[in-house]
Design a protein around this motif. Structure first.
Motif: not given
Lengths: 293, 439
Positions: A20, A24, A28, A32, A42-45, A253-254, A257, A259-260, A262
């Motif tokens: 498990l 996780l 996952v 994902w 990204n999560a914001l836009e 990474y850049r 995170f 340049y937003g 994902y």
């Protein structure tokens, strides 16, 4: 024991929690991340479906080409260096220092436990050229050569990265291969000596063939570690100057995170995964045959 | 017990396990849900800022001790910092999880601040400061600059308000009979003369990169006018157009001639500043936040009276004007909309009323907050800068201000390669235009 291991419920109870957690923490996120490769945003836009756009961009992106070339060059050189220097150290421990090697082993191993950032700062100072020269440039000037702006050009910065990472990791490979060399039976070595084998011939015909399994393990360790290089490059040169020493991991990474993006970051991560997978397959295929035969 | 009987609880286990896994995943990945409604009272005034900025946090801590002591007692100030290069990414991650700090500094890319604004994560200060009755305590020029940068809204606070220009060593200029150059040609003749006498003309940090790209935008604003980079942002001009490449080539020439010093690529920010303040370089392009160091006798070895400040000179035949100063609000900070409770608003009011004076007196930095009380007389150069800010009627931005995050980072990272000849002006501008085209 057989009754326990034959009982599915017992297996489920014993393996379930670990499975498990593994699911996780590892599976996952991987799935994902794979899903993200088909999205932009990204999560914001918010995310929007992009189909195969990220893959098309990956193929055409000159920054990816540059990062890929750096990663391959770094992994090849570092793996070669780590295994060769580690092997040389191990031979030195076993055949020259023998029982007295523990102090030297500890000394050479010491950089392995120092934080990467601390080592990077040390090397920045050693190879510094501005506002004043570091130790290396001082030495060069003292022997009549000019100072070099080591971290100011891509090629010289790459040399510093290789030297630093090799210094940092050679102790680990020295100890790893040393453990393998200790497994070579002393009576075989003694028999070879009685048969007239000396230094080079003893190494060429006895030590090298018998140490191939541990060398193979070292290559696997090294390739997998060096393809994923990140922290040392980030701390020493931040991938520069410019983007000349940016590995795929740092670009990934850049992209994700800083340049937003994902989705594209995940696509670069997929490329890295495929690289690691390919290396693993190639190494394991070559390991199928008995290399000691 | 049959096999079928034994399998049933096993299946139940799978179903229950799957349900629990889904619940955990949803809880972990689902974020904090919809925002909106009344702001949650945060319990502490958390403030995340970039560690490179040494001016804002001490002023806030100082205010928490006296002028804002009551607000601090009700909502204690809790400051933490991370490197500026990581701030945008950190804020974006926290915003995605609805876990923004109560107050936080902007990262290096204004475009990221615009995203936060559009996502409804920031406070509208025009509205909130109006409600608090202190909107008139902010300099209109600072509000105007913020609106230019952050999507047309007053959504960041001007904890600093800076103009940019060239600090110069008055003694070197006097000894050589030079006065402040008004044109780029005059500036180059002065630089040539200094170089011929063995005085390094300019100090600049290539390790940071942006002090070099500021020279490119300075030349662009003077040669093409104050809309030079807005035109690029709007898509009506490209950085690869000849007049833009020309600006990059002119600045690359400074490096080629050795006017930025040896090993400029490796020189960090503090070292470049020290080069000027120790008299090793005659000029230093920088924002007026450098007044903090200039006014510090331990750092300034050439003497406070020996430092002058002049605008970036005009380019002969150019459309820009010498009195259009590049201006910025330093590293502004903002408040998250979801934690903007009445107690946070009390803090905001207190800061607005007192920050400007405290910042000037204790840190020698000029902010976008108006000063109402009497402050001790400031050094001549500080007064000069204040005067220039007051007299300035039009400002311009800086090179990366309207770039996306990748173009901004590539610009700073590759600028040292431009001045060391490792990248041609065409390649440099093409790289940035490609980043801009990618969106």
């Amino acid at each position: 024991m057989r009754s326990v291991l034959g009982d599915r419920r017992a297996i489920a109870i014993l393996l379930g929690p670990a499975l498990l957690v593994y699911t996780l923490a590892m599976l996952v996120p991987v799935v994902w991340s794979l899903g993200y490769t088909f999205f932009k945003g990204n999560a914001l836009e918010g995310f929007r479906f992009a189909g195969f756009d990220n893959f098309a961009r990956l193929v055409a992106d000159p920054d990816v080409h540059e990062a890929f070339a750096f990663t391959v060059k770094y992994a090849a050189l570092m793996s070669l260096g780590q295994v060769v220097v580690g092997y040389a150290l191990a031979l030195f421990y076993v055949f020259v220092l023998r029982r007295l090697s523990s102090f030297v082993r500890t000394l050479v191993f010491f950089p392995v436990v120092i934080p990467t950032v601390a080592i990077a700062l040390l090397y920045q100072k050693l190879f510094q050229s501005a506002p004043r020269d570091g130790v290396v440039n001082e030495l060069l000037v003292n022997v009549g050569l000019g100072g070099v702006d080591w971290l100011g050009a891509g090629d010289t910065a790459f040399i510093v990265i290789i030297v630093m990472d090799l210094w940092r990791s050679m102790g680990f490979y020295g100890v790893l291969i040393y453990a393998g060399l200790l497994d070579i039976p002393e009576d075989i070595l003694e028999s070879a000596r009685l048969d007239g084998a000396r230094r080079w011939s003893l190494f060429r015909h006895i030590v090298l063939p018998l140490s191939l399994p541990i060398l193979l393990s070292s290559v696997i360790f090294s390739l997998n570690g060096t393809i994923k290089v990140f922290d040392s490059v980030l701390a020493l040169t931040n991938g520069g100057p410019g983007t000349s020493n940016t590995p795929l991991t740092l670009y990934m990474y850049r992209t994700a995170f800083a340049y937003g993006d994902y989705g594209y970051g995940s696509t670069i991560a997929l490329l890295l995964t495929i690289m690691c997978f390919a290396v693993t397959v190639v190494v394991f295929r070559s390991a199928r045959r008995d290399i000691t035969a | 017990m049959t096999t079928a009987h034994r399998r049933r609880p096993w299946r139940r286990c799978i179903v229950v396990g799957a349900a629990m896994t889904s619940a955990v995943l949803l809880a972990a990945c689902g974020g904090g849900g919809e925002s909106g409604g009344a702001a949650q009272d945060p319990g502490k005034l958390t403030y995340l800022y970039n560690v490179e900025n040494g001016n804002i946090a001490p002023v806030l801590e100082s205010l928490a001790q006296d002028k804002c002591a009551a607000q601090n007692a009700a909502l204690p100030l809790d400051i933490s910092s991370i490197p500026q290069g990581e701030l945008d990414a950190q804020i974006q991650l926290l915003a995605g999880q609805d876990a923004l700090p109560v107050m936080f500094a902007a990262g290096g890319t204004p475009a990221e601040g615009v995203k936060l604004w559009k996502a409804g994560k920031l406070v509208d200060f025009e509205q909130e400061l109006q409600k608090l009755g202190v909107l008139d305590r902010i300099e209109p020029a600072a509000i105007s600059t913020i609106k230019k940068l952050y999507g047309g809204a007053f959504n960041f606070l001007p904890f600093q308000f800076n103009i940019e220009g060239i600090f110069y060593n008055k003694a070197y200029f006097a000894e050589n009979g030079f006065s402040e150059p008004k044109t780029w040609g005059e500036l180059m003749r002065i630089a040539d003369a200094f170089a011929a006498k063995g005085i390094q003309p300019f100090a600049a940090s290539g390790e940071q990169g942006w002090p070099i790209t500021r020279l490119i935008s300075g030349y662009l604003y003077r040669s093409l006018g104050p809309n030079a980079l807005q035109a690029v942002a709007d898509g009506t001009a490209k950085l690869t157009d000849p007049e833009y490449v020309r600006a990059a080539a002119v600045i690359a020439d400074l490096g080629r001639k050795g006017y930025l010093g040896q090993n400029v690529t490796s020189l960090d920010f503090d070292s470049a500043q020290n080069e000027f303040l120790n008299g090793n370089a005659a000029m230093y392009y920088m924002g007026t936040w450098a007044l903090s160091a200039v006014n510090n006798p331990e750092k300034n070895q050439i003497g406070l009276d020996n430092v002058g400040f002049m605008p970036f000179p005009a380019v002969e035949g150019g459309a820009g004007s010498i009195d259009q100063y590049p201006s910025n609000v330093g590293l502004p900070s903002t408040f998250g909309s979801e934690t903007f409770s009445p107690r946070v608003a009390d803090w905001l009011k207190c800061m607005t009323e007192n920050f400007g004076e405290r910042s000037l007196v204790e840190e020698n930095t000029i902010s976008g907050f108006k000063i109402q009380g009497e402050v001790p007389e400031q050094p001549a150069i500080t007064q000069d800068v204040q005067q220039r800010i007051s007299n300035s009627t039009e400002s311009v931005l800086w090179f990366e201000a309207l770039f996306n995050a990748k173009a901004g980072q590539d610009s700073s990272n590759n600028a040292p390669l431009l001045v060391t000849g490792q990248l041609s002006p065409e390649e440099f501008m093409q790289m940035l235009q490609t980043d801009l085209d990618a969106g």
